[in-house]
Design an enzyme around this catalytic site. Structure first.
Site, short mmCIF file in Angstrom:
data_model
loop_
_atom_site.label_atom_id
_atom_site.label_comp_id
_atom_site.label_asym_id
_atom_site.label_seq_id
_atom_site.Cartn_x
_atom_site.Cartn_y
_atom_site.Cartn_z
N LYS A 184 21.97 30.47 41.30
CA LYS A 184 23.43 30.29 41.39
C LYS A 184 23.71 28.80 41.40
O LYS A 184 22.83 27.99 41.74
CB LYS A 184 23.96 30.91 42.69
CG LYS A 184 25.42 31.29 42.62
CD LYS A 184 25.62 32.59 41.85
CE LYS A 184 27.06 32.98 41.71
NZ LYS A 184 27.20 34.32 41.13
P1 NAD Z 1 37.96 34.49 38.97
O1 NAD Z 1 38.04 33.06 39.34
O2 NAD Z 1 38.17 34.88 37.55
O3 NAD Z 1 39.01 35.33 39.85
C1 NAD Z 1 39.08 35.27 41.25
C2 NAD Z 1 40.33 36.02 41.64
O4 NAD Z 1 40.38 36.12 43.06
C3 NAD Z 1 41.63 35.33 41.21
O5 NAD Z 1 42.58 36.30 40.83
C4 NAD Z 1 42.09 34.63 42.49
O6 NAD Z 1 43.50 34.42 42.51
C5 NAD Z 1 41.66 35.68 43.50
N1 NAD Z 1 41.53 35.17 44.86
C6 NAD Z 1 41.03 33.98 45.30
N2 NAD Z 1 41.11 33.92 46.63
C7 NAD Z 1 41.67 35.07 47.05
C8 NAD Z 1 42.00 35.61 48.30
N3 NAD Z 1 41.77 34.93 49.43
N4 NAD Z 1 42.56 36.84 48.35
C9 NAD Z 1 42.81 37.55 47.24
N5 NAD Z 1 42.49 37.10 46.01
C10 NAD Z 1 41.94 35.87 45.92
O7 NAD Z 1 36.54 35.01 39.51
P2 NAD Z 1 35.74 36.28 39.02
O8 NAD Z 1 34.81 35.85 37.95
O9 NAD Z 1 36.67 37.42 38.80
O10 NAD Z 1 34.83 36.55 40.31
C11 NAD Z 1 35.31 37.29 41.43
C12 NAD Z 1 34.12 37.78 42.24
O11 NAD Z 1 33.27 38.57 41.41
C13 NAD Z 1 33.23 36.68 42.81
O12 NAD Z 1 32.68 37.14 44.04
C14 NAD Z 1 32.12 36.58 41.78
O13 NAD Z 1 30.94 36.04 42.32
C15 NAD Z 1 31.96 38.04 41.42
N6 NAD Z 1 31.34 38.31 40.14
C16 NAD Z 1 31.83 37.80 38.97
C17 NAD Z 1 31.23 38.13 37.76
C18 NAD Z 1 31.78 37.67 36.44
O14 NAD Z 1 31.25 38.11 35.41
N7 NAD Z 1 32.81 36.85 36.39
C19 NAD Z 1 30.09 38.95 37.75
C20 NAD Z 1 29.63 39.46 38.95
C21 NAD Z 1 30.26 39.15 40.14
#
Ligand code: NAD
Length: 423
Positions: A106
């Site tokens: 990571k």
């Molecule tokens: P992103 O940046 O695209 O989206 C994050 C979202 O969470 C946004 O809508 C933001 O406004 C919201 N957010 C931030 N703080 C918040 C809060 N306190 N309360 C409610 N909403 C809040 O990120 P992402 O890629 O969607 O990742 C989200 C999660 O999924 C993370 O834990 C990441 O590690 C995990 N993840 C992502 C992927 C991927 O392919 N992008 C894959 C596996 C896991």
């Protein structure tokens, strides 16, 4: 940081609990409790106004017993080395649960990209990539998008690494646009995977999509695509939150219209959408979301969201972890006593890394697949992994998180035993 709030400590405690239950070889356990390599870099950037700002960045490789390491890069003000180490460990388990030939890694930079211009983000990305280029590469460690990073950021990372070595190396990162070696289906893969395992879990509890309601925390890459697929399958999404606040509609939100609204809005937020009641502020909105009378809750934002303080308020029958580490071990115990089925992150959100793996394979072979092939392969691997984890849970009479970790840890342990300790 106190141990209670250390995400790394939480990840180690989960490992210890499962290792004890499995009777894991203490020598292998000790090795798993450490990250193989952690690099801390400073990232000096000339900001648009001419002054130099120095950001701190991290790249951590937890374990490479099963292959090169893999994991996203996060841009967020609360990024810490502790968090990045924990997320790297989770990636090791995630890749092993799905059976991908990778270990976990990571990365992250402590920054607030919402306060930075595109040019500043590009310069920061390029300098960070240059600093970590000594430990990444298609055969070593392959970054991908995570919170606040996207295909454009991956394009800059790929370009910077390629300029350093002197030729195009698409396989150094995944989550790229298709024009430069990305894969069809990657952008929505995590949400597609979340929706696939959610439907499998719902079916086991006798929940039918058309009669089921879902609450989603976070409306970014994962939350949006999860909502899109679930809406397409007939689920009613009654609440979503993002960093600004929450939207609620007991009759179900019009997801295609909400997606179009977010796409158009400058900050990509749900605020201003007319088809539901908006609640300002994420703390209040999340508290309301968690306690909604929805059948399924999908935390898709950040870690440490469902804790001992609020787990008792959860009314959902199923929690599907789109985010990494959204549920603390204390909350897990409360939820288990209440009979809530938790589909753990290392299984539920593995769709992203699975299609990242497909992207890497396509890049190495310079042979690209149709979207239909990608989606079919993803669905097959997600369903197979859900079944594998469910089988372990039934055999060991344990919850799905314990089962997924037992499966993953046993696979990594097997590789560690075969390879032995160097020298
Ligand atoms: P992103 O940046 O695209 O989206 C994050 C979202 O969470 C946004 O809508 C933001 O406004 C919201 N957010 C931030 N703080 C918040 C809060 N306190 N309360 C409610 N909403 C809040 O990120 P992402 O890629 O969607 O990742 C989200 C999660 O999924 C993370 O834990 C990441 O590690 C995990 N993840 C992502 C992927 C991927 O392919 N992008 C894959 C596996 C896991």
């Amino acid at each position: 940081m106190s141990d209670r709030f250390s995400f790394w400590n939480m990840a180690c405690r989960q490992l210890d609990r499962v290792a004890e239950r499995m009777g894991l070889d203490p020598n292998i356990h000790a090795k798993m409790r450490h990250c193989q390599r952690s690099l801390v870099v400073s990232v000096p950037i000339r900001m648009d106004d001419g002054h130099v700002e120095v950001f701190e960045g991290y790249r951590v490789q937890h374990n490479s017993e099963r292959g090169p390491t893999k994991g996203g890069v996060r841009y967020h003000p609360s990024v810490t080395l502790d968090e990045v180490k924990a997320l790297a460990m989770l990636m090791t388990w995630k890749c092993a649960v799905i059976g991908l030939p990778y270990g976990g890694a990571k990365g992250g930079i402590v920054c607030d990209p919402s306060q930075m211009s595109l040019g500043e983000i590009e310069r920061m990305t390029r300098r960070f990539t240059s600093e970590i280029s000594i430990i990444i590469g298609p055969a070593k460690d392959i970054p991908a998008p995570d919170v606040n990073t996207n295909p454009q950021v991956m394009s800059w990372m790929m370009d910077t690494y390629s300029m350093t070595v002197g030729y195009a190396v698409p396989g150094v990162v995944t989550g790229k646009p298709v024009e430069i070696g990305g894969s069809e289906g990657r952008a929505e893969a995590t949400g597609r995977g979340v929706a696939t395992v959610m439907m499998a879990a719902a079916e086991r509890l006798g929940l039918h999509p058309a009669q089921s309601t879902v609450a989603i925390q976070g409306f970014g890459n994962v939350g949006r695509s999860t909502a899109k697929f679930l809406h397409g399958k007939g689920f009613k999404i009654t609440g979503v939150t993002d960093v600004g606040g929450g939207l609620f509609n007991p009759r179900g939100l019009d997801i295609p219209a909400l997606l179009a609204h977010v796409q158009k809005s400058a900050d990509r937020q749900i605020k201003g959408f007319g088809g539901g009641e908006y609640m300002e502020g994420h703390d209040a909105a999340n508290a309301r979301l968690l306690a909604l009378p929805a059948d399924i809750l999908a935390p898709c934002a950040l870690e440490n969201q469902i804790t001992a303080d609020n787990a008792g308020a959860v009314k959902a029958k199923i929690i599907v972890e789109g985010a990494n580490g959204p549920t603390t071990p204390e909350a897990d115990e409360i939820l288990a006593k209440a009979g809530v089925v938790v589909v753990p992150d290392i299984l539920a959100n593995a769709g992203g890394v699975t299609v990242s793996y497909f992207e890497w394979v396509q890049d190495l072979q310079a042979n690209f697949w149709d979207e239909e092939v990608v989606n079919r392969s993803l669905d097959r691997l997600m369903m197979r992994s859900f079944q594998d984890v469910s089988d372990v849970a039934a055999r060991e009479k344990c919850d799905l998180r314990t089962a997924a970790q037992m499966l993953a840890i046993s696979r990594v342990a097997k590789a560690a035993t075969l390879r032995g300790i160097y020298p």
